[in-house]
Motif scaffolding. Structure first.
Motif, mmCIF file in Angstrom:
data_model
loop_
_atom_site.group_PDB
_atom_site.id
_atom_site.type_symbol
_atom_site.label_atom_id
_atom_site.label_comp_id
_atom_site.label_asym_id
_atom_site.label_seq_id
_atom_site.Cartn_x
_atom_site.Cartn_y
_atom_site.Cartn_z
ATOM 1 N N GLU A 1 0.791 -1.245 -0.089
ATOM 2 C CA GLU A 1 -0.108 -0.042 -0.033
ATOM 3 C C GLU A 1 0.918 1.189 -0.079
ATOM 4 O O GLU A 1 0.515 2.144 -0.835
ATOM 5 C CB GLU A 1 -1.013 0.028 1.191
ATOM 6 C CG GLU A 1 -2.224 -0.924 1.205
ATOM 7 C CD GLU A 1 -2.884 -0.837 2.256
ATOM 8 O OE1 GLU A 1 -4.022 -1.065 2.428
ATOM 9 O OE2 GLU A 1 -2.274 -0.870 3.557
ATOM 10 N N PRO B 1 -4.923 4.467 -0.198
ATOM 11 C CA PRO B 1 -5.542 3.116 0.500
ATOM 12 C C PRO B 1 -6.951 3.291 0.735
ATOM 13 O O PRO B 1 -7.288 4.082 1.466
ATOM 14 C CB PRO B 1 -4.625 2.551 1.917
ATOM 15 C CG PRO B 1 -3.376 3.314 1.422
ATOM 16 C CD PRO B 1 -3.646 4.601 0.641
ATOM 17 N N ALA C 1 -5.932 -5.594 -0.940
ATOM 18 C CA ALA C 1 -6.159 -4.264 -0.718
ATOM 19 C C ALA C 1 -6.449 -3.336 -1.799
ATOM 20 O O ALA C 1 -5.652 -3.588 -2.933
ATOM 21 C CB ALA C 1 -4.736 -3.680 0.185
ATOM 22 N N SER D 1 0.816 3.348 -3.508
ATOM 23 C CA SER D 1 0.073 4.520 -3.361
ATOM 24 C C SER D 1 0.774 5.858 -3.814
ATOM 25 O O SER D 1 0.505 6.808 -4.315
ATOM 26 C CB SER D 1 -0.496 4.709 -2.098
ATOM 27 O OG SER D 1 0.352 4.554 -1.103
ATOM 28 N N LEU E 1 -6.601 0.204 -3.736
ATOM 29 C CA LEU E 1 -5.844 1.502 -3.755
ATOM 30 C C LEU E 1 -6.943 2.214 -4.853
ATOM 31 O O LEU E 1 -6.902 1.823 -5.840
ATOM 32 C CB LEU E 1 -4.403 1.715 -4.278
ATOM 33 C CG LEU E 1 -3.596 0.740 -3.464
ATOM 34 C CD1 LEU E 1 -2.149 0.865 -3.937
ATOM 35 C CD2 LEU E 1 -3.452 1.486 -2.066
#
Length: 129
Positions: A21, A32, A40, A25, A42
């Motif tokens: 993340e 996130p 996860a 990112s 983004l």
């Protein structure tokens, strides 16, 4: 010519979701936006759904993937139908259709495919109706 589905998002395999993340990112200007089981999300910072976004997938090791660590997801209405269409185009099934059930709840239906050159991609039906 009608398409099998629509390009949905890139998926990057990572061995550490938190580190993934932070890295992705920063690289892509995304934020996130939550976790779902081994995934996860983004998203764009302004929440614009028309903008591309990324999914990080936690894996035990990159060697276990056999796909170079990155693949695309293609969003479809009917996974079984899309599998047949991809096979007719010269692709092959790497993993039969199944449901992804984090915490025992059906989140999406998916199948892992390979293009004629061996590159993996997923056919995904989400949200489930």
């Amino acid at each position: 010519m009608a398409s099998v589905g629509k390009l949905w998002k890139p998926v990057v395999n990572v061995t550490d979701l938190e580190a993934g993340e932070r890295f992705w990112s920063s690289v892509c200007g995304l934020v996130p936006a939550g976790r779902h089981g081994q995934f996860a999300v983004l998203d764009p910072p302004d929440g614009d759904e028309r903008e591309p976004w990324m999914l990080l997938q936690h894996v035990p090791s990159l060697d276990s993937c056999g796909d170079g660590g990155v693949h695309i997801d293609v969003r479809v209405e009917d996974v079984a139908k899309a599998v047949a269409e991809v096979e007719a185009l010269g692709g092959s099934v790497a993993r039969l259709p199944e449901f992804y059930r984090p915490d025992g709840v059906d989140l999406l239906e998916w199948a892992v495919m390979r293009d004629p050159f061996g590159n993996p991609f997923c056919l995904v039906r989400w949200p489930l109706d």
